[in-house]
Design a protein around this motif. Sequence first.
Motif, PDB file in Angstrom:
ATOM      1  N   ALA A  87      53.681 -16.795  14.881  1.00  0.00           N
ATOM      2  CA  ALA A  87      55.128 -16.899  15.008  1.00  0.00           C
ATOM      3  C   ALA A  87      55.447 -18.249  15.651  1.00  0.00           C
ATOM      4  CB  ALA A  87      55.670 -15.759  15.864  1.00  0.00           C
ATOM      5  N   GLU A  88      56.452 -18.921  15.136  1.00  0.00           N
ATOM      6  CA  GLU A  88      56.729 -20.297  15.566  1.00  0.00           C
ATOM      7  C   GLU A  88      58.227 -20.508  15.707  1.00  0.00           C
ATOM      8  OE1 GLU A  88      56.929 -24.364  13.065  1.00  0.00           O
ATOM      9  OE2 GLU A  88      54.985 -23.368  13.004  1.00  0.00           O
ATOM     10  N   ARG A  89      58.634 -21.191  16.782  1.00  0.00           N
ATOM     11  CA  ARG A  89      60.046 -21.536  16.971  1.00  0.00           C
ATOM     12  C   ARG A  89      60.139 -22.629  18.033  1.00  0.00           C
ATOM     13  NH1 ARG A  89      63.375 -19.819  20.872  1.00  0.00           N
ATOM     14  NH2 ARG A  89      65.077 -19.492  19.390  1.00  0.00           N
ATOM     15  N   PRO A  90      61.322 -23.259  18.188  1.00  0.00           N
ATOM     16  CA  PRO A  90      61.496 -24.246  19.254  1.00  0.00           C
ATOM     17  C   PRO A  90      61.425 -23.598  20.632  1.00  0.00           C
ATOM     18  CG  PRO A  90      63.165 -24.501  17.554  1.00  0.00           C
ATOM     19  CD  PRO A  90      62.473 -23.206  17.279  1.00  0.00           C
ATOM     20  N   LEU A  91      60.992 -24.380  21.608  1.00  0.00           N
ATOM     21  CA  LEU A  91      60.895 -23.924  22.991  1.00  0.00           C
ATOM     22  C   LEU A  91      61.702 -24.859  23.880  1.00  0.00           C
ATOM     23  CD1 LEU A  91      59.426 -22.026  25.094  1.00  0.00           C
ATOM     24  CD2 LEU A  91      57.748 -23.870  25.328  1.00  0.00           C
ATOM     25  N   GLU A  92      62.550 -24.274  24.715  1.00  0.00           N
ATOM     26  CA  GLU A  92      63.321 -25.081  25.642  1.00  0.00           C
ATOM     27  C   GLU A  92      62.484 -25.397  26.875  1.00  0.00           C
ATOM     28  OE1 GLU A  92      66.912 -23.077  26.582  1.00  0.00           O
ATOM     29  OE2 GLU A  92      67.672 -23.074  24.518  1.00  0.00           O
ATOM     30  N   GLY A  93      62.668 -26.601  27.425  1.00  0.00           N
ATOM     31  CA  GLY A  93      61.939 -26.983  28.623  1.00  0.00           C
ATOM     32  C   GLY A  93      60.554 -27.502  28.322  1.00  0.00           C
ATOM     33  N   GLU A  94      59.793 -27.760  29.381  1.00  0.00           N
ATOM     34  CA  GLU A  94      58.439 -28.305  29.257  1.00  0.00           C
ATOM     35  C   GLU A  94      57.473 -27.198  28.866  1.00  0.00           C
ATOM     36  OE1 GLU A  94      55.433 -31.147  29.212  1.00  0.00           O
ATOM     37  OE2 GLU A  94      57.614 -31.360  29.272  1.00  0.00           O
ATOM     38  N   PRO A  95      56.571 -27.460  27.910  1.00  0.00           N
ATOM     39  CA  PRO A  95      55.653 -26.408  27.460  1.00  0.00           C
ATOM     40  C   PRO A  95      54.559 -26.133  28.480  1.00  0.00           C
ATOM     41  CG  PRO A  95      55.029 -28.477  26.455  1.00  0.00           C
ATOM     42  CD  PRO A  95      56.311 -28.739  27.218  1.00  0.00           C
ATOM     43  N   PRO A  96      53.904 -24.970  28.386  1.00  0.00           N
ATOM     44  CA  PRO A  96      52.710 -24.718  29.177  1.00  0.00           C
ATOM     45  C   PRO A  96      51.574 -25.614  28.706  1.00  0.00           C
ATOM     46  CG  PRO A  96      53.047 -22.967  27.591  1.00  0.00           C
ATOM     47  CD  PRO A  96      54.263 -23.850  27.531  1.00  0.00           C
ATOM     48  N   GLU A  97      50.397 -25.341  29.176  1.00  0.00           N
ATOM     49  CA  GLU A  97      49.233 -26.200  28.916  1.00  0.00           C
ATOM     50  C   GLU A  97      49.134 -26.638  27.456  1.00  0.00           C
ATOM     51  OE1 GLU A  97      45.652 -24.316  30.892  1.00  0.00           O
ATOM     52  OE2 GLU A  97      47.135 -22.719  30.983  1.00  0.00           O
ATOM     53  N   ARG A  98      49.065 -27.923  27.238  1.00  0.00           N
ATOM     54  CA  ARG A  98      48.955 -28.445  25.880  1.00  0.00           C
ATOM     55  C   ARG A  98      47.497 -28.421  25.439  1.00  0.00           C
ATOM     56  NH1 ARG A  98      53.068 -33.678  25.621  1.00  0.00           N
ATOM     57  NH2 ARG A  98      54.741 -32.734  26.853  1.00  0.00           N
ATOM     58  N   GLY A  99      47.243 -27.809  24.279  1.00  0.00           N
ATOM     59  CA  GLY A  99      45.886 -27.795  23.747  1.00  0.00           C
ATOM     60  C   GLY A  99      45.039 -26.639  24.234  1.00  0.00           C
ATOM     61  N   ASN A 100      45.652 -25.637  24.897  1.00  0.00           N
ATOM     62  CA  ASN A 100      44.920 -24.447  25.323  1.00  0.00           C
ATOM     63  C   ASN A 100      45.253 -23.312  24.362  1.00  0.00           C
ATOM     64  OD1 ASN A 100      43.755 -22.255  26.543  1.00  0.00           O
ATOM     65  ND2 ASN A 100      44.974 -22.329  28.416  1.00  0.00           N
ATOM     66  N   TRP A 101      44.286 -22.943  23.528  1.00  0.00           N
ATOM     67  CA  TRP A 101      44.515 -21.921  22.504  1.00  0.00           C
ATOM     68  C   TRP A 101      44.439 -20.506  23.067  1.00  0.00           C
ATOM     69  CZ3 TRP A 101      46.524 -22.375  17.861  1.00  0.00           C
ATOM     70  CH2 TRP A 101      46.453 -23.613  17.195  1.00  0.00           C
ATOM     71  N   ASN A 102      44.056 -20.327  24.324  1.00  0.00           N
ATOM     72  CA  ASN A 102      43.750 -18.997  24.847  1.00  0.00           C
ATOM     73  C   ASN A 102      44.675 -18.555  25.973  1.00  0.00           C
ATOM     74  OD1 ASN A 102      41.369 -18.601  23.159  1.00  0.00           O
ATOM     75  ND2 ASN A 102      40.456 -20.234  24.380  1.00  0.00           N
ATOM     76  N   ARG A 103      45.895 -19.092  26.026  1.00  0.00           N
ATOM     77  CA  ARG A 103      46.870 -18.670  27.021  1.00  0.00           C
ATOM     78  C   ARG A 103      47.555 -17.393  26.529  1.00  0.00           C
ATOM     79  NH1 ARG A 103      50.232 -20.996  31.019  1.00  0.00           N
ATOM     80  NH2 ARG A 103      52.317 -20.060  31.074  1.00  0.00           N
ATOM     81  N   PRO A 104      47.471 -16.272  27.253  1.00  0.00           N
ATOM     82  CA  PRO A 104      48.065 -15.007  26.788  1.00  0.00           C
ATOM     83  C   PRO A 104      49.573 -15.127  26.573  1.00  0.00           C
ATOM     84  CG  PRO A 104      46.556 -14.612  28.615  1.00  0.00           C
ATOM     85  CD  PRO A 104      46.732 -16.104  28.527  1.00  0.00           C
ATOM     86  N   ALA A 105      50.060 -14.459  25.548  1.00  0.00           N
ATOM     87  CA  ALA A 105      51.483 -14.487  25.208  1.00  0.00           C
ATOM     88  C   ALA A 105      52.175 -13.217  25.688  1.00  0.00           C
ATOM     89  CB  ALA A 105      51.653 -14.630  23.704  1.00  0.00           C
ATOM     90  N   ASP A 106      53.471 -13.329  25.967  1.00  0.00           N
ATOM     91  CA  ASP A 106      54.314 -12.186  26.314  1.00  0.00           C
ATOM     92  C   ASP A 106      54.890 -11.632  25.008  1.00  0.00           C
ATOM     93  OD1 ASP A 106      56.144 -10.352  27.204  1.00  0.00           O
ATOM     94  OD2 ASP A 106      57.399 -11.790  28.269  1.00  0.00           O
ATOM     95  N   LEU A 107      54.376 -10.489  24.566  1.00  0.00           N
ATOM     96  CA  LEU A 107      54.779  -9.952  23.265  1.00  0.00           C
ATOM     97  C   LEU A 107      56.270  -9.617  23.209  1.00  0.00           C
ATOM     98  CD1 LEU A 107      51.778  -7.628  22.348  1.00  0.00           C
ATOM     99  CD2 LEU A 107      52.387  -9.824  21.334  1.00  0.00           C
ATOM    100  N   ALA A 108      56.839  -9.163  24.291  1.00  0.00           N
ATOM    101  CA  ALA A 108      58.259  -8.815  24.282  1.00  0.00           C
ATOM    102  C   ALA A 108      59.117 -10.037  23.977  1.00  0.00           C
ATOM    103  CB  ALA A 108      58.658  -8.206  25.631  1.00  0.00           C
ATOM    104  N   THR A 109      58.719 -11.178  24.511  1.00  0.00           N
ATOM    105  CA  THR A 109      59.450 -12.413  24.244  1.00  0.00           C
ATOM    106  C   THR A 109      59.374 -12.775  22.769  1.00  0.00           C
ATOM    107  OG1 THR A 109      59.046 -13.253  26.473  1.00  0.00           O
ATOM    108  CG2 THR A 109      59.574 -14.880  24.767  1.00  0.00           C
ATOM    109  N   VAL A 110      58.198 -12.637  22.186  1.00  0.00           N
ATOM    110  CA  VAL A 110      58.014 -12.992  20.780  1.00  0.00           C
ATOM    111  C   VAL A 110      58.824 -12.051  19.890  1.00  0.00           C
ATOM    112  CG1 VAL A 110      56.342 -13.516  18.980  1.00  0.00           C
ATOM    113  CG2 VAL A 110      55.675 -13.737  21.383  1.00  0.00           C
ATOM    114  N   VAL A 111      58.760 -10.756  20.175  1.00  0.00           N
ATOM    115  CA  VAL A 111      59.497  -9.770  19.380  1.00  0.00           C
ATOM    116  C   VAL A 111      60.995 -10.063  19.407  1.00  0.00           C
ATOM    117  CG1 VAL A 111      60.187  -7.348  19.250  1.00  0.00           C
ATOM    118  CG2 VAL A 111      57.788  -7.937  19.603  1.00  0.00           C
TER     119      VAL A 111
END
Length: 388
Positions: A207-231
Motif C-alpha cells: 500500500a502506497e500514499r504520500p506521507l506528511e512530515g519527515e519519514p522514519p528510517e530511510r532504507g529500513n525494510w523491517n520497521r513494523p507498520a501500524d495496520l489500523a493506520t494503513v486500513v
Amino acid sequence: MRITIAGGGIGGLATALSLHAAGFGEVVVHEAAAEIRPLGVGINLLPHAVRELTELGLAGRLAAIGVRTAELAYFNRHGQPVWSEPRGLDAGYRWPQYSVHRGALQLLLLDAVRERLGTDAVRTGVRVEGLRHDGDLLVGADGIHSAVRAALFPQEGAPPWNGLVLWRGTTWAPPFLTGRSMIMAGDGTQKFVAYPIGDGRLVNWIAERPLEGEPPERGNWNRPADLATVVAHFADWRFDWLDVPGLIATAEAAYEYPMVDREPLPFWAKDDVVLLGDAAHAMYPVGSNGASQAIIDARVLAHSLATTGSTAAYEELRRPATTALQRANRQQGPEVVMRLAHERAPDGFADIEAVVPLAERAGIAAAYKRTAGFDPAELNERPSWSVR
C-alpha cells in the motif's frame, strides 16, 4: 583471482554463484548480520532474471518456492480495469516470471552457494568497512546503505525521499482473479499492489500514499507498520474481486518503508573495487525490478571478469541501463497508466478506450520492457552470459 563480496543478500549471493560458474574458485561473501534469516515479504522475479537463475542451474528450486505469474493487471482506484497483459511463459518468453518470498529466495541462493563453494564461502557477522579487503577485488553488494559506496562517495549522505510511504505485508487469503494474478490499483498518488506467493495462499501486498512530515528510517525494510493506520487510508477500496481493507487488516506481518532511491553515479568501479545491485543503483520499487536487476548485474560482472579480466565491460553495459531504469521509475514506469486514467476520468469510466486508448497503454508497457531489459524478442534472442 581472490574476490571478496560485501553483502549476503540476493545480489551478493547471486554474484558468488555467477563467479563460481564462470570459473572463479576463491570467492568469499562477508555478511554483517550474525545470521542470514528469511526476512522480508514478497518480490517478483521477471523473465530476464529467471533466465539467469535457470542458467545457474536453479530452475527446479525456483519453481518449488515461487508462484508462476500469469498476468499483470492495472485498475483505477474504483477497481475498474485499465490494462492487463500476460506474463512469463504466457507472454511468449522462454522463461517464466515468479512471485516469491524474498527470504525464501535468499535462503535458496545461500544453500546453493554453500553447496558449490563450500560452507566457509559465506561468513556471517563480518562487516566490510569501507574499501578494506584482503582479495584482488571487492564487490560492494551491501545494499542501499552500502559502506563500500559511502567510501567511494563520502559526501553523498542519506538516500533521497520522494514523499511517499510504502506499507508492505502478507496475508493468508483466498485467491483472486486467475489465482496467479499480480494486480495494481491506484490513481497515480495512492496505490495498492497484491499477488500470491509461496503455495499461492499467502498474498503479498503493498500500500502506497504520500506521507506528511519527515519519514522514519530511510532504507529500513523491517520497521513494523501500524495496520489500523494503513486500513484507514484504504477503507473504501473494496472491489468486486478484492477486499483491500480486509486484506490489510488481517495481515500476519506488515512493514513501513519510505520510498527512497539513490542518485545515478558517475562510475561504479575504482581500482580494485566495484559496486553491484542496490549499492550501485537503488531504485524505486516500480515495475518489480530491484532484485531482478541485481541478479543480472551478477551475471554480467562474472562474464566481464572471465572474458576480459576487468570490470570495464560490466560497467559499460550495466550503468547506463540501470541509470535509465532509475529515471523511468521516478516517472512511475509502466504504472503511469493508472495516473493517466485517473487524471482523465477521476470518477471512473464506461469505456477505458475512450480514456486511455489501447495503443497508448500498449506503448507504455512495451517501452518500459525495453528500458528494463525484458522485451520478449530481445531477451529470447540475446546470447547467454554463461562463459563455460
